[in-house]
Structure formats: structure tokens, C-alpha cells
Design a protein around this motif. Structure first.
Motif, mmCIF file in Angstrom:
data_model
loop_
_atom_site.group_PDB
_atom_site.id
_atom_site.type_symbol
_atom_site.label_atom_id
_atom_site.label_comp_id
_atom_site.label_asym_id
_atom_site.label_seq_id
_atom_site.Cartn_x
_atom_site.Cartn_y
_atom_site.Cartn_z
ATOM 1 N N ALA A 129 -1.370 17.935 -57.721
ATOM 2 C CA ALA A 129 -1.654 16.734 -56.915
ATOM 3 C C ALA A 129 -3.076 16.397 -57.122
ATOM 4 C CB ALA A 129 -1.098 17.032 -55.544
ATOM 5 N N LYS A 130 -3.607 15.279 -56.887
ATOM 6 C CA LYS A 130 -4.929 14.992 -56.798
ATOM 7 C C LYS A 130 -5.210 14.254 -55.385
ATOM 8 C CE LYS A 130 -5.449 14.215 -61.591
ATOM 9 N NZ LYS A 130 -5.631 13.441 -62.927
ATOM 10 N N GLY A 131 -5.974 14.676 -54.617
ATOM 11 C CA GLY A 131 -6.265 13.910 -53.300
ATOM 12 C C GLY A 131 -7.694 14.087 -52.900
ATOM 13 N N ASP A 132 -7.947 13.772 -51.564
ATOM 14 C CA ASP A 132 -9.342 13.701 -50.806
ATOM 15 C C ASP A 132 -9.672 14.920 -50.448
ATOM 16 O OD1 ASP A 132 -7.459 13.886 -48.775
ATOM 17 O OD2 ASP A 132 -8.066 12.102 -47.662
ATOM 18 N N THR B 297 -3.530 15.595 -48.774
ATOM 19 C CA THR B 297 -3.034 15.861 -49.998
ATOM 20 C C THR B 297 -1.915 16.816 -49.802
ATOM 21 O OG1 THR B 297 -4.946 15.497 -51.042
ATOM 22 C CG2 THR B 297 -3.278 16.761 -52.475
ATOM 23 N N ASN B 298 -1.840 17.726 -48.881
ATOM 24 C CA ASN B 298 -0.966 18.810 -48.486
ATOM 25 C C ASN B 298 0.271 18.243 -47.912
ATOM 26 O OD1 ASN B 298 -0.523 21.819 -47.859
ATOM 27 N ND2 ASN B 298 0.300 20.702 -45.923
ATOM 28 N N GLU B 299 -0.040 17.221 -47.128
ATOM 29 C CA GLU B 299 1.240 16.388 -46.490
ATOM 30 C C GLU B 299 1.774 15.388 -47.298
ATOM 31 O OE1 GLU B 299 1.893 14.317 -42.110
ATOM 32 O OE2 GLU B 299 0.206 13.530 -43.275
ATOM 33 N N ASP B 300 1.182 14.844 -48.163
ATOM 34 C CA ASP B 300 1.543 13.975 -49.182
ATOM 35 C C ASP B 300 2.425 14.452 -50.162
ATOM 36 O OD1 ASP B 300 0.347 11.780 -47.926
ATOM 37 O OD2 ASP B 300 -1.336 11.471 -49.298
ATOM 38 N N VAL B 301 2.170 15.914 -50.643
ATOM 39 C CA VAL B 301 3.004 16.615 -51.603
ATOM 40 C C VAL B 301 4.149 16.645 -50.966
ATOM 41 C CG1 VAL B 301 3.271 18.893 -52.964
ATOM 42 C CG2 VAL B 301 1.082 17.450 -52.885
ATOM 43 N N GLY B 302 4.316 17.240 -49.481
ATOM 44 C CA GLY B 302 5.355 17.493 -48.856
ATOM 45 C C GLY B 302 5.997 16.416 -48.818
ATOM 46 N N ILE B 303 5.767 15.077 -48.344
ATOM 47 C CA ILE B 303 6.368 14.041 -48.099
ATOM 48 C C ILE B 303 7.153 13.578 -49.548
ATOM 49 C CG2 ILE B 303 6.291 11.534 -48.067
ATOM 50 C CD1 ILE B 303 4.168 11.978 -45.862
ATOM 51 N N SER B 304 6.307 13.670 -50.781
ATOM 52 C CA SER B 304 6.716 13.247 -52.131
ATOM 53 C C SER B 304 7.942 14.367 -52.613
ATOM 54 C CB SER B 304 5.573 13.517 -53.106
ATOM 55 O OG SER B 304 4.682 12.557 -52.669
ATOM 56 N N LEU B 305 7.793 15.399 -52.337
ATOM 57 C CA LEU B 305 8.835 16.424 -52.589
ATOM 58 C C LEU B 305 10.064 16.197 -52.011
ATOM 59 C CD1 LEU B 305 9.634 18.801 -54.172
ATOM 60 C CD2 LEU B 305 8.733 20.299 -52.240
ATOM 61 N N GLY B 306 9.965 16.050 -50.635
ATOM 62 C CA GLY B 306 11.123 15.496 -49.763
ATOM 63 C C GLY B 306 11.824 14.314 -50.194
ATOM 64 N N MET B 307 10.895 13.110 -50.494
ATOM 65 C CA MET B 307 11.673 12.128 -50.996
ATOM 66 C C MET B 307 12.095 12.275 -52.263
ATOM 67 S SD MET B 307 8.720 9.284 -49.648
ATOM 68 C CE MET B 307 9.325 7.811 -50.567
ATOM 69 N N ARG C 117 2.720 24.578 -41.987
ATOM 70 C CA ARG C 117 3.693 24.080 -41.248
ATOM 71 C C ARG C 117 3.837 22.688 -41.466
ATOM 72 N NH1 ARG C 117 5.763 21.133 -37.110
ATOM 73 N NH2 ARG C 117 7.232 21.798 -35.520
ATOM 74 N N GLU C 118 2.802 21.914 -41.479
ATOM 75 C CA GLU C 118 2.565 20.384 -42.074
ATOM 76 C C GLU C 118 3.362 20.296 -43.323
ATOM 77 O OE1 GLU C 118 1.600 18.010 -40.164
ATOM 78 O OE2 GLU C 118 1.232 19.719 -38.534
ATOM 79 N N PHE C 119 3.314 21.040 -44.352
ATOM 80 C CA PHE C 119 3.936 20.956 -45.574
ATOM 81 C C PHE C 119 5.600 20.865 -45.176
ATOM 82 C CE2 PHE C 119 6.174 22.840 -48.896
ATOM 83 C CZ PHE C 119 5.933 21.669 -50.060
ATOM 84 N N TYR C 120 5.909 22.089 -44.815
ATOM 85 C CA TYR C 120 7.225 22.210 -44.323
ATOM 86 C C TYR C 120 7.917 21.047 -43.473
ATOM 87 C CZ TYR C 120 7.444 26.875 -46.606
ATOM 88 O OH TYR C 120 7.302 27.862 -47.254
ATOM 89 N N ALA C 121 6.922 20.592 -42.720
ATOM 90 C CA ALA C 121 7.730 19.425 -41.676
ATOM 91 C C ALA C 121 7.989 18.375 -42.611
ATOM 92 C CB ALA C 121 6.679 19.192 -40.620
ATOM 93 N N ALA C 122 6.981 17.865 -43.514
ATOM 94 C CA ALA C 122 7.062 16.784 -44.266
ATOM 95 C C ALA C 122 8.284 16.812 -45.149
ATOM 96 C CB ALA C 122 5.964 16.804 -45.140
ATOM 97 N N VAL C 123 8.546 18.038 -45.940
ATOM 98 C CA VAL C 123 9.627 18.222 -46.967
ATOM 99 C C VAL C 123 10.818 17.830 -46.173
ATOM 100 C CG1 VAL C 123 10.970 19.801 -48.414
ATOM 101 C CG2 VAL C 123 8.318 19.764 -48.451
ATOM 102 N N ALA C 124 11.145 18.831 -45.211
ATOM 103 C CA ALA C 124 12.293 18.776 -44.384
ATOM 104 C C ALA C 124 12.613 17.399 -43.813
ATOM 105 C CB ALA C 124 12.306 19.858 -42.936
ATOM 106 N N SER C 125 11.638 16.670 -43.172
ATOM 107 C CA SER C 125 12.015 15.377 -42.677
ATOM 108 C C SER C 125 12.288 14.311 -43.898
ATOM 109 C CB SER C 125 10.546 14.937 -42.188
ATOM 110 O OG SER C 125 10.766 13.621 -41.672
#
Length: 191
Positions: free
Chosen positions: A37-40, A48-58, A117-125
Motif C-alpha cells: 500500500a502507498k498512502g499519506d 492507508t490502514n483503513e483503505d487497505v482493510g476496505i480494499s481487502l474486504g471488497m 480495530r479499524e483495520f478489522y472493522a473495515a475488512v469485516a464490513s
């Protein structure tokens, strides 16, 4: 080519036109060999942490589609020295996170431990999974976090394995485990 390889071979994740991750199947690990991942980071790690979780979940939601033929449920208890973490998950089509890690420090190196927690929440969601993470023991922040990721990886491996008894059917008495919003590419954060 086995069941997961056909679904995950060279799956790329894009965020805002930037390639964030390439997911590939490796039976010796669990189902992803590498995520880059590349981020700010100059601001902080949160987005970036949340975006990776979102992307992985999607990516999981899209790759699994109707979830035909998978085992669906996974569980694993991972030790790392004094730490012991249990992860139980279900690719149910319903998002839920029960998070029970008690990480004693605010940072591990420069990483903000609240972001676990933010990472896991993004993946699960975004994967539309039910995810339970429980710390059974541990006092070292690094060990607790690493044990959680190892248990998560092994739980995913178990849940995503091909179930020959299903004979290609959806692992549900209802016959469906799919949320069309998750498959449409719209993150739960956007909804």
C-alpha cells in the motif's frame, strides 16, 4: 488450478486509480501472498490502514461472489510467546465485528495500535463477514497484534477452503450469502 486459485489469481485492488494490492493464492500461507500500500503516511497511518482493510474486504466479497463451494466458517487460536488470540469468522453476508483485544500500549514503533480495530472493522464490513477476535492471554502489544493477524489468516484459510461435501452449492440453508452492495464495488464506508 484449485478452487481458490481460480478465484484469487492476480486479483488487483485499486483505490483512486492507484494499485494498492495484488492478491494471490498460496496454499502454504493462507490466501494472500502480499499486500502493498502507498498512502499519506506523512500525515498518519489511519487512512492507508483503513483503505487497505476496505480494499481487502471488497476484494474478498467480489472474489467469493455467491460463495458457492467454500466452507464458510473458520476458527483458529494462535499463540505468540505469552500472547494467545482466538479468531472465529463466518462469511455470512452479514457484517459484524466483536473485537476483544486489550493492547496495553498506544504504539508499537510508530504504528498506532488503535488502527488494529479499524483495520478489522473495515475488512469485516466490506467482506460482509461476522468476525470475532478475542485475546485469551498476553501482555506484549506486538505479540498480541501479531497473534491476531496470524489467527485471522488461518481462520480465513479454513473458511475459504473448498468444501467437497457442498458440491458447488452455497453453504447456507437459505441458499444465499451475498450482499449485492458489497459486490457492486461500493464500500460500506461510502454507503
Amino acid at each position: 488450478m484449485d478452487f481458490l486459485t481460480s478465484r484469487f489469481e492476480n486479483l488487483w485492488i485499486w483505490i483512486g486509480g492507484i494499485v494498492v494490492a495484488q492478491l494471490t493464492y498460496k496454499s502454504s500461507n493462507f490466501c494472500f501472498s502480499q499486500i502493498e500500500a502507498k498512502g499519506d503516511y506523512h500525515i498518519d497511518d489511519h487512512h492507508t490502514n483503513e483503505d487497505v482493510g476496505i480494499s481487502l474486504g471488497m476484494a474478498l466479497a467480489k472474489a467469493l461472489g455467491d460463495k458457492k463451494g467454500i466452507r464458510r466458517f473458520g476458527h483458529f487460536v494462535a499463540p505468540l510467546d505469552e500472547a494467545l488470540v482466538e479468531v472465529v469468522l463466518d462469511f455470512s453476508g452479514r457484517q459484524h465485528l466483536a473485537y476483544g483485544l486489550d493492547i496495553p500500549t498506544e504504539r508499537v514503533g510508530t504504528y498506532d495500535t488503535q488502527l488494529v480495530r479499524e483495520f478489522y472493522a473495515a475488512v469485516a464490513s466490506n467482506a460482509q463477514m461476522t468476525l470475532h477476535i478475542r485475546q485469551l492471554d498476553g501482555i506484549n502489544s506486538h505479540h498480541i497484534i501479531e497473534a491476531s493477524f496470524k489467527a485471522f489468516a488461518r481462520s480465513m484459510r479454513m473458511a475459504l477452503e473448498h468444501d467437497p461435501r457442498r458440491m458447488g452449492s452455497v453453504p447456507s440453508s437459505k441458499g444465499v450469502l451475498t450482499d449485492e452492495q458489497a459486490l457492486s464495488g461500493q464500500s460500506m464506508k461510502e454507503a
